[in-house]
Design an enzyme around this catalytic site. Structure first.
Site, short mmCIF file in Angstrom:
data_model
loop_
_atom_site.label_atom_id
_atom_site.label_comp_id
_atom_site.label_asym_id
_atom_site.label_seq_id
_atom_site.Cartn_x
_atom_site.Cartn_y
_atom_site.Cartn_z
N GLU A 172 79.01 -55.35 17.15
CA GLU A 172 80.00 -55.07 16.11
C GLU A 172 79.46 -54.13 15.02
O GLU A 172 79.61 -54.40 13.83
CB GLU A 172 80.51 -56.38 15.49
CG GLU A 172 81.32 -57.21 16.47
CD GLU A 172 81.93 -58.46 15.85
OE1 GLU A 172 81.65 -58.76 14.67
OE2 GLU A 172 82.70 -59.14 16.55
N GLU A 291 83.86 -60.53 23.64
CA GLU A 291 84.17 -61.65 22.75
C GLU A 291 85.68 -61.80 22.68
O GLU A 291 86.38 -60.88 22.24
CB GLU A 291 83.62 -61.44 21.33
CG GLU A 291 82.11 -61.62 21.21
CD GLU A 291 81.63 -61.63 19.77
OE1 GLU A 291 82.38 -62.11 18.88
OE2 GLU A 291 80.50 -61.15 19.52
#
Length: 505
Positions: A172, A291
């Protein structure tokens, strides 16, 4: 309510990569400590791993697991988790404001993954570290012997290399919350150079570059374009993340987020095609949706806790109590991944144990399956093979998340040997039974092998499995479908998830 679907054996969407049914586990909350690892637990093996949890994991037939993070990885020193346990440092984990004892590191986790028959996908720290540490980590894990890092591994009792083939290049990195957050071009350059270094070890290594943390990010989807323009030729996958919630208790809008996810995948597929064309590249880049899950029941309260608590060790965090509605949402997301399996080759439910997880485990106590365990299990066991196109004709609705949404959510998979077809069908209606007619064309000798159903009414939507009542939400035998030479006819209960397996000649 009536719905009709048509499936033809020859109308294939894609060959499904088994890794579509992978998982993720992070050093976060009680995912590792008192989740998979709890020395002294009545079921713990000599290495300290809980066998009751391991049995539930094995029954999912997970192909790959992503480790060790997540936000955790962006300040992680993998070297802290090797060597004698008594010599390992205790560190402060800045991501989740807790203490990390490092009693589980790469060698312990690799042993657990081997016991679970799961292949590892490892993430390197590109937040506070870089190419050198990534290179050393790969050498420690993958090189045979005769070098500093490989011989260090051998001195730790691991003679054979792990041969890890999948490596995530940070986590991320588009997120301002991420330690070491970067701008897209800056990250893309680092990812490019790191990927080249990692792949220099050979052995068919594949790399995953960070895409958007979610499709609501202000930099989405230009982040993907800029990153891929820097590293396209040297990476294999770009990651997507997305979490789902229903704080407004609008079930139909909640289910429409499945269609929203399809648009997310489609958009990034377009970005990939654009960059490939712009660069005149020969290679393909696919999507690793590494995810995804439901996360909202305790999110607000947990956020207040972890931002203020005083560095606890393995605290309770994000331990969602999943209900029937969540199970239908998870089943629908898996259906969407099947329908998009030409683009999505890897997907990891986040996470596996205790933290937003299909498996829960009490410290010193029982382990049990949450409601979302079952659609994930059915997809993993029976969703491998060829994804078939399903044409649906039936009632639709509009919602904030998406318009023109089918009440019937359905995906179909032909087994690798061609002897069975599995249909995953969801009736999104809150209170109406669905009269279902599925035409199966190009198949012979159709016979019903199994029909499992979860749900029936919206009144059941908001209860959850617990250690005291672990079977409150569980699949039962379906009884209202009939199979003939030309397909399936019958009823799907309102608000239900259905797994239908048929044998064919």
């Amino acid at each position: 309510m009536k719905a009709r679907a048509t499936i033809h054996r020859d109308f294939a969407l894609a060959q499904i990569d088994d890794r579509l049914y992978s998982a993720f586990i992070e050093h976060m909350g009680r995912a590792i400590y008192s989740g998979i690892y709890e020395p002294g637990h009545p079921t713990a093996n000599p290495q300290g791993f809980r066998q009751d949890v391991l049995e539930l994991v094995r029954n999912l037939n997970i192909p790959v697991i992503r480790y060790p993070g997540g936000n955790f990885v962006s300040a992680y020193k993998w070297e802290d988790g090797i060597g004698p346990k008594e010599d390992r440092p205790v560190r402060l984990d800045l991501a989740w404001r807790s203490k990390e004892t490092n009693q589980v590191g790469i060698n312990e986790f690799a042993q657990w993954a081997k016991d679970a028959d799961i292949e590892m996908m490892l993430a390197v720290n590109l937040g506070t570290r870089g190419i050198e540490e990534a290179r050393n980590f790969v050498e420690y894990c993958n090189h045979t012997s005769g070098t500093y890092w490989s011989d260090l591994r051998r001195s730790h009792g691991v003679d054979e290399p792990y041969g890890v083939k999948m490596w995530c290049l940070g986590n991320e990195m588009d997120g301002p919350w991420q330690i070491g957050h970067m701008e897209a071009k800056e990250y893309g350059r680092l990812a490019d150079e790191t990927s080249k270094a990692v792949k220099a070890f050979g052995g068919g290594i594949e790399t995953v570059v960070c895409g958007s943390s979610n499709d609501g990010m202000p930099t989405y989807p230009d982040w993907e374009r800029q990153v891929l323009e820097e590293c396209y030729e040297n990476v294999d996958y770009i990651s997507l993340h997305k979490y789902f919630g229903n704080s407004s208790h609008d079930s139909l809008n909640y289910f429409a987020k499945i269609d929203e996810t399809g648009r997310y995948i489609q958009a990034i597929g377009g970005v990939i095609d654009f960059v490939k064309a712009k660069k005149r590249a020969k290679n393909d880049v696919f999507i690793c949706f590494d995810e995804w899950n439901v996360w909202y029941h305790k999110r607000e309260q947990d956020a207040k806790n972890w931002r203020s608590w005083d560095w606890p060790e393995a605290p309770e965090l994000l331990e969602e109590d999943y209900n029937l509605e969540d199970a239908l949402l998870v089943g629908g997301l898996l259906n969407e991944f099947i329908r998009r399996s030409d683009r999505v080759k890897i997907a990891c439910i986040a996470q596996l144990v205790n933290v937003i997880a299909p498996i829960r485990a009490e410290k010193g106590g029982a382990a049990w399956a949450t409601s979302i365990y079952y659609p994930y299990q059915f997809a993993s066991l029976y969703g491998r093979g060829t994804a078939l196109n399903v044409a649906v004709n039936g009632p639709r609705y509009d919602a904030d998340a998406a318009h023109d949404v089918n009440y019937l959510d359905v995906a179909a998979v032909l087994s690798p040997d061609g002897t069975s077809i599995t249909i995953f069908a969801i009736n999104r209606s809150l209170d109406e039974t669905m009269e279902l007619d599925i035409a199966l064309q190009g198949f012979e000798g159709l016979k019903l092998v199994e029909h499992k159903v979860m749900g029936g009414t919206s009144a059941e939507a908001r209860v959850a499995n617990t250690s005291a009542a672990p079977d409150r939400i569980k699949p039962r035998k379906g009884e209202k479908l009939a199979v003939g030479d030309d397909g399936i006819k019958g009823e799907l209960p309102a608000f239900s998830y259905n797994m239908i397996r048929l044998s064919v000649r």
